[in-house]
Scaffold this active site. Structure first.
Site, short mmCIF file in Angstrom:
data_model
loop_
_atom_site.label_atom_id
_atom_site.label_comp_id
_atom_site.label_asym_id
_atom_site.label_seq_id
_atom_site.Cartn_x
_atom_site.Cartn_y
_atom_site.Cartn_z
N HIS A 367 0.79 -1.24 0.00
CA HIS A 367 0.00 0.00 0.00
C HIS A 367 0.82 1.29 0.00
O HIS A 367 0.29 2.36 -0.29
CB HIS A 367 -0.91 -0.01 1.23
N TYR A 480 -13.24 5.07 10.90
CA TYR A 480 -12.45 5.59 9.78
C TYR A 480 -13.08 5.14 8.48
O TYR A 480 -13.27 3.94 8.28
CB TYR A 480 -11.05 5.01 9.92
N SER A 482 -12.31 5.53 4.47
CA SER A 482 -11.29 6.03 3.57
C SER A 482 -11.91 6.83 2.42
O SER A 482 -12.89 6.41 1.83
CB SER A 482 -10.53 4.83 3.00
N THR A 493 -5.25 10.10 0.72
CA THR A 493 -6.61 9.88 1.25
C THR A 493 -6.85 10.84 2.42
O THR A 493 -5.91 11.38 3.00
CB THR A 493 -6.78 8.45 1.78
O1 BUJ Z 1 -7.38 5.12 3.81
C1 BUJ Z 1 -6.33 4.87 3.28
O2 BUJ Z 1 -5.39 5.67 3.21
C2 BUJ Z 1 -6.14 3.57 2.61
C3 BUJ Z 1 -7.11 2.48 2.99
C4 BUJ Z 1 -6.69 1.85 4.30
N1 BUJ Z 1 -7.70 1.00 4.98
C5 BUJ Z 1 -7.92 -0.25 4.20
C6 BUJ Z 1 -7.14 0.63 6.28
C7 BUJ Z 1 -9.00 1.67 5.17
N2 BUJ Z 1 -7.09 1.49 1.92
C8 BUJ Z 1 -8.14 1.23 1.17
O3 BUJ Z 1 -9.20 1.75 1.41
C9 BUJ Z 1 -8.00 0.25 0.03
C10 BUJ Z 1 -8.89 -0.91 0.29
C11 BUJ Z 1 -9.17 -1.72 -0.89
C12 BUJ Z 1 -10.08 -2.87 -0.57
C13 BUJ Z 1 -11.50 -2.42 -0.53
C14 BUJ Z 1 -12.41 -3.58 -0.30
C15 BUJ Z 1 -13.85 -3.25 -0.56
C16 BUJ Z 1 -14.65 -4.49 -0.54
C17 BUJ Z 1 -15.95 -4.37 -1.18
C18 BUJ Z 1 -16.66 -5.68 -1.39
C19 BUJ Z 1 -17.47 -6.17 -0.25
C20 BUJ Z 1 -18.58 -7.06 -0.74
C21 BUJ Z 1 -18.72 -8.31 0.08
C22 BUJ Z 1 -19.80 -9.20 -0.44
C23 BUJ Z 1 -19.92 -10.50 0.31
#
Ligand code: BUJ
Length: 652
Positions: A367, A480, A482, A493
């Site tokens: 990341h 939190y 994002s 972000t």
């Molecule tokens: O906020 C930041 O700077 C980066 C964040 C850090 N954090 C993950 C800790 C919040 N990074 C991201 O947001 C990237 C995350 C990418 C993965 C996102 C996953 C979303 C999943 C959606 C599907 C869910 C559906 C389930 C169905 C059963």
């Protein structure tokens, strides 16, 4: 003999003309955007530093909901103290430093530091995963065929990007007007120094693309204290992991062209048929270690004569992981793609394209170099290209393999290194064993229904998360969400603080027996949640949150050896202890994704609200948490909202 390119030119004609592109003259390109990839980069607006007073006010508003009245009055005093003493000078210094660094943003440095100086393992703590939707044609879902098609599409993406003809990433507020040929023809005529303003005039917001440079050929290298990002864009080979073994072969030839799909297929087939037993000392597990420890071991690996093998890993375009797993439910799939068994992942690589035996594919990415927006763009393009333009088929005969094409990387391991690998394996195993994973797929209502009710879908999802946690624990905690700030030069972000006084009110109305609110009152309160949350999201996307600003001010205060009361206050630690760490995305190319919790007693919540489903994918560490309990509470809370939306009191 005609080259692949010559053959293409003689037969393809104009077949790849698309609305926004000129004729594609090269089979190695996805498209040829008439607006250069970097067209807006120079004129992107700079990430604003919010006014100090605004930051303090927003901070207090978010603190109120997670603190008692007594704690909150202490926090108010600490903020007042900050505003009248250290705050203004620190802020002034931050603004002055920012003015001297116009090429970047004030969050870029602190955000790289946040990732690269973190000594905890990247697995579970940072690397997220996102799973591709299955190929619409089941015959193409074999590991070999899909891996080949996705590698070819990835290289086409890489070449299109490097030729500066990948469509620039633009957020269209009014797509009917701006996602058009007219818009593109207009903006491309504008000089780079002002092009952003032309787009802005159309209500289109070009996004920062600086992260794309590290998408390929890069890796995180462990160093004592702070890691570094390394890149070698000259390298032309792919790294492949299978059974803990490492292989490389060229995917770009000496002329800079993508190697033929049949040859890529043959090389992958050769690797898949390699019948040597799984590696006894699977070196890759070292990338799951504590970073200082890994830095030491890496030094040792180099001294033991492994520097060229490590360079081959570090410089590879990306890492393709061929796994033997065949998960048969979403939780096993998540475990496999989030961490696997530790022996077959080079977690430091810019990204890993992982394919299991069922042909299911995901991206697991390091990341520090970049965020979801860049990775999602890569996934969208690769999904689109590989499911539309097939390069190899079920009846394709792989080309003959030249035995010298595929290199099996050999490592010299002394007993210290062997011990280190054993230790890393056992600490990895115990860490992943302590993680729980659960998901919820909910179909009673979907995005369309929420929109018909005139609520913001994301706000409703965040409210549901608050309701579920409150139902489970009877309190409100650091939350939190994002939010990308890629609309600004070198933006990363910002945090949306989704627990608000408005969500608290709804939770108490619905879940406390104390109140006896009418349906109309509850609906009005939910409406308020939606508008407060939408406002917070808008502010965050415009760089007007408080988290990054306070982080930068705190870093500055540490540099000069002072710790203002605001940062010593328990509430500052509390709001940064993000028990509910959440992230969402929406794309037809992605079916599920997830990430680990960021604190021991917290939840990592990936969620989505789509036209046909609502979904949550959650991780946590028992016994401090109870993920299946949270899933039940989420379902219950969704049912409550459904009742309310239908004009009925929720069942008690
Ligand atoms: O906020 C930041 O700077 C980066 C964040 C850090 N954090 C993950 C800790 C919040 N990074 C991201 O947001 C990237 C995350 C990418 C993965 C996102 C996953 C979303 C999943 C959606 C599907 C869910 C559906 C389930 C169905 C059963």
């Amino acid at each position: 003999v005609a080259t692949r390119k010559e053959k293409f030119l003689s037969t393809a004609g104009n077949q790849r003309i698309c609305l926004y592109s000129t004729t594609t003259s090269d089979p190695d390109f996805l498209h040829e955007s008439i607006v250069p990839t970097d067209h807006f980069q120079k004129s992107l607006p700079r990430l604003p530093i919010p006014k100090l007073e605004d930051t303090c006010e927003r901070y207090l508003r978010s603190q109120e909901v997670i603190n008692s009245a007594e704690e909150f009055s202490q926090t108010k005093a600490a903020v007042q103290d900050f505003l009248s003493k250290d705050g203004p000078d620190l802020h002034k210094e931050l603004v002055a430093t920012d003015k001297q660094n116009k090429h970047t943003s004030y969050v870029s440095g602190p955000w790289f530091d946040m990732y690269l100086a973190d000594r905890r393992p990247v697995v579970l703590n940072h690397n997220p995963f996102m799973v591709f939707t299955d190929d619409p044609q089941p015959g193409y879902m074999t590991q070999l065929i899909r891996a080949t098609n996705m590698v070819v599409s990835s290289m086409r993406f890489m070449k299109t990007l490097r030729a500066n003809i990948l469509e620039p990433e633009v957020y269209h507020l009014d797509p009917k007007t701006s996602d058009t040929l007219k818009f593109r023809k207009f903006v491309r005529l504008l000089p780079k120094s002002v092009s952003f303003y032309g787009a802005y005039w159309y209500k289109a917001f070009p996004l920062d693309m600086s992260q794309y440079g590290n998408l390929f050929n890069s890796t995180r290298i462990p160093r004592k204290g702070r890691d570094e990002i390394f890149r070698n864009a000259e390298a032309r080979h792919l790294l492949v992991l299978r059974n803990g073994h490492f292989y490389t072969f060229d995917v770009i030839d000496e002329h800079g062209d993508v190697v033929s799909p049949e040859k890529i297929m043959a090389n992958l087939d050769h690797i898949l048929k390699d019948n040597r037993p799984p590696s006894d000392y699977p070196l890759a597990v070292l990338t799951a270690e504590d970073r200082n420890r890994w830095a030491d071991i890496r030094e040792h690996l180099i001294k033991a004569g492994n520097s060229s093998a490590l360079s081959a890993i570090d410089s590879a375009v990306f890492s393709l992981v061929l796994d033997n797993d065949m998960p048969d439910n979403p939780d096993d799939l998540s475990r496999s793609f989030l961490h696997g068994n530790g022996t077959n992942r080079w977690l430091d690589k810019c990204f890993e394209l992982i394919l299991n035996k069922k042909g299911q594919a995901c991206v697991n990415f390091e990341h520090s170099w970049g965020d979801g927006v860049a990775v999602l763009r890569y996934m969208n393009e690769v999904y689109k290209d590989s499911s539309k333009n097939k390069y190899v088929h079920p009846d394709t005969v792989p080309a003959n393999v030249d035995p010298n094409d595929v290199v099996h990387l050999e490592f010299k391991l002394d007993s210290n290194l062997k011990d280190a690998i054993r230790e890393a394996e056992s600490s990895f195993n115990s860490r992943v064993k302590s993680l729980d994973v659960a998901h919820l797929q909910y179909n009673t209502f979907t995005k369309k229904f929420v929109k018909e009710q005139k609520f913001s879908p994301d706000s409703v999802m965040q409210l549901v998360i608050q309701m579920a946690y409150y139902r489970q624990y009877g309190k409100f905690v650091g939350t939190y969400e994002s939010c990308s700030t890629a609309a600004f030069k070198h933006g990363r972000t910002e945090t949306v603080r989704a627990a608000t006084m408005a969500t608290k009110k709804v939770c108490e109305m619905i879940l406390c027996n104390k109140t006896d609110a009418s349906i109309d009152e509850i609906r009005a309160a939910i409406k308020e949640c939606s508008s407060v949350h939408s406002q917070l999201t808008k502010e965050a996307a415009l760089g007007q949150g408080f988290d990054r600003h306070l982080l930068a001010l705190r870093n500055l205060s540490q540099e000069i050896g002072r710790t203002p009361a605001i940062f010593q206050d328990q509430a500052y630690a509390k709001i940064n202890h993000n028990i509910l760490s959440t992230s969402t995305l929406a794309s037809p190319a992605v079916v599920i994704g997830g990430f680990g919790p960021v604190v021991k007693d917290g939840y990592g919540i990936g969620y989505a609200i789509e036209d046909d489903r609502i979904g949550f994918n959650i991780t946590s560490y028992p016994p401090d948490t109870n993920v299946s309990g949270l899933i039940d509470c989420l379902a219950h809370s969704l049912d409550d909202l459904f009742e309310i939306f239908q004009g009925r009191q929720p069942k008690k």
